[in-house]
Design an enzyme around this catalytic site. Sequence first.
Site, PDB file in Angstrom:
ATOM      1  N   ASP A   1       0.941  -1.129   0.046  1.00 52.72           N
ATOM      2  CA  ASP A   1      -0.015   0.035   0.115  1.00 52.72           C
ATOM      3  C   ASP A   1       0.908   1.187  -0.049  1.00 52.72           C
ATOM      4  O   ASP A   1       1.770   1.367   0.664  1.00 52.72           O
ATOM      5  CB  ASP A   1      -0.784  -0.185   1.044  1.00 52.72           C
ATOM      6  CG  ASP A   1      -2.009  -1.244   1.202  1.00 52.72           C
ATOM      7  OD1 ASP A   1      -2.579  -1.537   0.146  1.00 52.72           O
ATOM      8  OD2 ASP A   1      -2.355  -1.538   2.273  1.00 52.72           O
TER       9      ASP A   1
ATOM     10  N   ASP B   1       0.748   8.727   7.553  1.00 54.05           N
ATOM     11  CA  ASP B   1       0.886   7.194   8.171  1.00 54.05           C
ATOM     12  C   ASP B   1       2.182   7.069   8.895  1.00 54.05           C
ATOM     13  O   ASP B   1       1.980   6.403  10.045  1.00 54.05           O
ATOM     14  CB  ASP B   1       1.000   6.224   6.949  1.00 54.05           C
ATOM     15  CG  ASP B   1      -0.398   5.900   6.409  1.00 54.05           C
ATOM     16  OD1 ASP B   1      -1.465   5.939   7.296  1.00 54.05           O
ATOM     17  OD2 ASP B   1      -0.509   5.737   5.114  1.00 54.05           O
TER      18      ASP B   1
ATOM     19  N   GLU C   1       1.421  -2.081  10.558  1.00 54.94           N
ATOM     20  CA  GLU C   1       1.059  -2.146   9.282  1.00 54.94           C
ATOM     21  C   GLU C   1       2.286  -1.351   8.642  1.00 54.94           C
ATOM     22  O   GLU C   1       2.587  -1.576   7.355  1.00 54.94           O
ATOM     23  CB  GLU C   1      -0.216  -1.243   8.749  1.00 54.94           C
ATOM     24  CG  GLU C   1      -1.346  -2.423   8.902  1.00 54.94           C
ATOM     25  CD  GLU C   1      -2.648  -1.784   8.264  1.00 54.94           C
ATOM     26  OE1 GLU C   1      -2.434  -0.806   7.254  1.00 54.94           O
ATOM     27  OE2 GLU C   1      -3.881  -2.040   8.489  1.00 54.94           O
ATOM     28  N   GLU C   2       2.857  -0.436   9.303  1.00 64.70           N
ATOM     29  CA  GLU C   2       3.854   0.513   8.446  1.00 64.70           C
ATOM     30  C   GLU C   2       5.366  -0.100   8.859  1.00 64.70           C
ATOM     31  O   GLU C   2       6.216   0.516   8.365  1.00 64.70           O
ATOM     32  CB  GLU C   2       3.831   1.986   8.993  1.00 64.70           C
ATOM     33  CG  GLU C   2       2.402   2.476   9.086  1.00 64.70           C
ATOM     34  CD  GLU C   2       1.925   2.416   7.544  1.00 64.70           C
ATOM     35  OE1 GLU C   2       2.386   2.268   6.548  1.00 64.70           O
ATOM     36  OE2 GLU C   2       0.631   2.256   7.409  1.00 64.70           O
TER      37      GLU C   2
ATOM     38  N   ASP D   1      -2.389  -0.763  14.029  1.00 61.64           N
ATOM     39  CA  ASP D   1      -2.752   0.156  12.643  1.00 61.64           C
ATOM     40  C   ASP D   1      -2.591   1.635  12.980  1.00 61.64           C
ATOM     41  O   ASP D   1      -3.727   1.886  13.555  1.00 61.64           O
ATOM     42  CB  ASP D   1      -4.029  -0.318  11.923  1.00 61.64           C
ATOM     43  CG  ASP D   1      -4.380   0.508  10.700  1.00 61.64           C
ATOM     44  OD1 ASP D   1      -3.511   1.371  10.441  1.00 61.64           O
ATOM     45  OD2 ASP D   1      -5.377   0.213  10.041  1.00 61.64           O
TER      46      ASP D   1
ATOM     47  N   LEU E   1      -2.817   4.671  11.632  1.00 64.03           N
ATOM     48  CA  LEU E   1      -3.894   5.611  11.033  1.00 64.03           C
ATOM     49  C   LEU E   1      -4.554   4.843  10.170  1.00 64.03           C
ATOM     50  O   LEU E   1      -4.578   4.480   8.931  1.00 64.03           O
ATOM     51  CB  LEU E   1      -2.988   6.716  10.219  1.00 64.03           C
ATOM     52  CG  LEU E   1      -4.001   7.840   9.912  1.00 64.03           C
ATOM     53  CD1 LEU E   1      -4.625   8.606  11.086  1.00 64.03           C
ATOM     54  CD2 LEU E   1      -3.000   9.120   9.246  1.00 64.03           C
ATOM     55  N   ASP E   2      -5.922   4.270  10.644  1.00 61.26           N
ATOM     56  CA  ASP E   2      -6.758   3.708   9.857  1.00 61.26           C
ATOM     57  C   ASP E   2      -7.627   4.605   8.954  1.00 61.26           C
ATOM     58  O   ASP E   2      -7.682   5.768   9.499  1.00 61.26           O
ATOM     59  CB  ASP E   2      -7.759   2.767  10.628  1.00 61.26           C
ATOM     60  CG  ASP E   2      -8.647   2.283   9.846  1.00 61.26           C
ATOM     61  OD1 ASP E   2      -8.781   1.366   9.064  1.00 61.26           O
ATOM     62  OD2 ASP E   2      -9.809   2.844  10.055  1.00 61.26           O
TER      63      ASP E   2
ATOM     64  N   GLU F   1      -5.868  -5.199  12.248  1.00 62.36           N
ATOM     65  CA  GLU F   1      -7.302  -4.557  12.420  1.00 62.36           C
ATOM     66  C   GLU F   1      -8.450  -5.646  12.830  1.00 62.36           C
ATOM     67  O   GLU F   1      -9.115  -5.100  13.773  1.00 62.36           O
ATOM     68  CB  GLU F   1      -7.736  -4.307  10.792  1.00 62.36           C
ATOM     69  CG  GLU F   1      -6.801  -3.220  10.578  1.00 62.36           C
ATOM     70  CD  GLU F   1      -6.905  -3.019   8.835  1.00 62.36           C
ATOM     71  OE1 GLU F   1      -7.131  -1.750   8.364  1.00 62.36           O
ATOM     72  OE2 GLU F   1      -6.843  -4.000   8.293  1.00 62.36           O
TER      73      GLU F   1
END
Length: 335
Positions: free
Chosen positions: A68, A74, A97-98, A116, A118-119, A273
Amino acid sequence: QESSSSSPVVGVRGGVEPAPTPQERKDLALVLVALSNACQKLSRRLAAAPLRSADSFGAAGGVNATGDSQKKLDLVANDLMREALAGCGAVRYYCSEEEDGVVELSSGGRFVVVCDPLDGSRNIECNIPTGTIFGVYRCTDAPRDQQALQPGNQQVAAGYANYSSATSFVVAVAGGGAAVELDLTPSGDEEFRMASTLACPTRGQIYSLNDARFGDWPEGLQRYITDLRSGGGQTGKQYSARYVCSLVTDFHRTLHYGGWCGNPRPHLRLVYEANPLAFVAAACGGVGSDGQESVLSKQPRALHERTCLFLGSRDDIAELESYGDVQQGAAEYAV
């Protein structure tokens, strides 16, 4: 949210979350305070983003571990979470996620935090609500790269922040009863205010997913949504669709009003998530399902594994599952 006992607590469909011991509760408090402080800082940064558009909006130029495109915020959000957790001393491992893999923060920590940061960041330039999602596990004897590969029913705590007109911080602790919602909206006294405990209604009248994909859905899901729209479901009521495309925000509304939200294709991350939000849903009397089984009982195979996800009212999710074929295959869309 402290429990007077360390006895196990039965979760969704037979999952068991061991309640924190007294010493664990002390360290867990450090973790949750660190996360809430980081979320409050991120809330301020998001509110000021239009005034700092050069270093807030737009792509950062890289991609995360699942391909992504990363937004600038983010990375800002990930740095805030990681630094706050490193400073509390109670977290040994952090993954998000990052991050490409599991990061060691403090060798003396007893917990693993998944996040996560910054969803909903694709919505950031137009001021649509966004969020932060987190889950907390005990460290195990497994190698570092497997520390976060635990079923969701083994979480010690989980929660999220919803950044909107107010900033809500919702947290559930194993053995601690229903999830608690705190107000982190910046104020003069800088105190956190408890808004309420949360109880998800057993039924709602709202469903939340991307209706534009109807033609790509399996037959069972198409029949179910058609029945909801026409009042042909179990309740005999016509449902309404509400879809923000920020998972945290759609879920937060679902906890308050009932119904369900989710994504029928394997798109959302099981570790970062699905499991944390399913844990919160269970604490509130709701359910997190992949359309066939509780996501909390699934054994993650990889850090960035994706899953189908339906979150919300217990009776609504049971009705959805009864249609059988509700899981869409993997698919990629431009927007």
